[in-house]
Design an enzyme around this catalytic site. Structure first.
Site, short mmCIF file in Angstrom:
data_model
loop_
_atom_site.label_atom_id
_atom_site.label_comp_id
_atom_site.label_asym_id
_atom_site.label_seq_id
_atom_site.Cartn_x
_atom_site.Cartn_y
_atom_site.Cartn_z
N CYS A 181 12.78 107.49 -24.02
CA CYS A 181 12.76 107.86 -22.61
C CYS A 181 11.36 108.12 -22.05
O CYS A 181 10.62 107.18 -21.77
CB CYS A 181 13.68 109.06 -22.38
N GLU A 237 19.58 107.61 -25.33
CA GLU A 237 19.27 109.04 -25.47
C GLU A 237 20.50 109.85 -25.05
O GLU A 237 21.18 109.52 -24.08
CB GLU A 237 18.09 109.38 -24.56
N LYS A 274 11.02 112.66 -30.54
CA LYS A 274 10.36 112.41 -29.25
C LYS A 274 9.09 113.24 -29.10
O LYS A 274 9.12 114.46 -29.24
CB LYS A 274 11.35 112.74 -28.12
#
Length: 318
Positions: free
Chosen positions: A194, A76, A151
């Site tokens: 993440c 990321e 995301k």
């Protein structure tokens, strides 16, 4: 037999590596003679300097290819990590911009697949709202973009006692949906980013739709990483019986932010195959033996033992 090599470079300002590869071998297992594909899980220290970041990531990709990797995973924020909201937004680009174009050319030139783990992509209504997506891009060895996952869980967390204060939703749009797994040279890959790691519903959904490998490119904070990083990655591997590959940011990005590091590769039994540590940039190379996925699922058929959806929602009906 799974072969593992962790290769770390000494950390340098703005990710500038020495002219030649000067690797420090942390762990070395005898390479197998099998033909299992190799994945490279990378660890970098991105800064606001996009050119330096690309140069350093390019060297990692080239080094991984030289060592036999067929797919390379970058974390990321591989493109940059800004020091303010304003800088983060000003440096963002579209998928058609220069940064992604350079990586598609690199993938085509080296004939290697790339997982670009969190790209600052300008939103579809950028001119009006100045908001971005955090986008995980998969590029094949012909230089084609084959998947873009945005995301879906945004990191809005205040931990005053631990020095963590981030509000990703202040400038980021949550992704609308999960995406189908991607067939790659190392197996079927399910995409997360993440903070998605903390939501087992996501990993289980990807596993049900064919994932053999889950990937969580990350920039974990030092405090949350020290407490939760490894245990979460191992849990996701154990509960889905998938390989888990997690490229990571490490070290100090600028005066306001540092990352935990410890890019990891975990097998379907929850065994850590590679750990890049918490100090240096570099990579872990790991063979992906999909027979290990099949053996684990056959010997402990968790998915067959799972009850129907209604069973797990039965408490809501009382």
């Amino acid at each position: 037999m799974l072969a593992l090599r962790c290769i770390l470079t000494s950390q340098a300002k703005h990710l500038v590596s020495p002219p030649a590869w000067r690797y420090r071998i942390r762990l070395q297992h005898r390479m197998s003679t099998s033909s299992h594909p190799v994945a490279a899980v990378c660890q970098v220290t991105a800064t606001p300097d996009k050119e330096a970041n690309f140069s350093a990531c390019k060297r990692l990709v080239e080094g991984a290819k030289e060592k036999g990797a067929s797919m390379v995973f970058l974390p990321e924020g591989f493109d940059y990590i800004g020091s303010s909201r304003e800088e983060t937004l000003s440096l963002s680009e579209s998928l058609a911009g220069d940064t992604v174009s350079r990586y598609t050319q690199l993938a085509r030139k080296l004939e290697v697949w790339l997982s670009l783990g969190g790209f600052h992509e300008r939103g579809h209504d950028w001119e009006n709202d100045q908001r971005i997506y955090n986008s995980h891009i998969i590029i094949n060895d012909k230089g084609d973009i084959v998947s873009v996952y945005r995301k879906s869980h945004l990191f809005d967390v205040e931990l005053p006692g631990r020095g963590v204060s981030l509000k990703e939703s202040a400038f980021t749009i949550p992704g609308p949906a999960l995406l189908p797994t991607v067939q790659t040279p190392i197996g079927k890959v399910g995409l997360g980013i993440c903070y998605d790691l903390r939501f087992p519903e996501l990993s289980l959904a990807l596993q049900r739709h064919g994932a053999e490998i889950l990937t969580y490119p990350s920039a974990f904070t030092v405090a949350t990483g020290a407490a939760h990083w490894e245990v979460l990655l191992r849990a996701r591997a154990i509960e889905t019986q998938c390989f888990v590959l997690a490229a990571a940011q490490v070290g100090r990005h600028h005066e306001k932010r540092s990352s935990f590091g410890h890019a990891l590769a975990v097998d379907p039994w929850g065994v850590v195959l590679g750990d890049c540590g918490g100090e240096n940039t570099g990579m872990c190379l790991v063979e992906i033996d999909l027979e290990k996925v099949r053996d684990t699922r056959r010997n402990m058929p968790v998915q067959q033992h799972r009850r129907d959806t209604g069973f797990y929602h039965s408490l809501e009906q009382t």
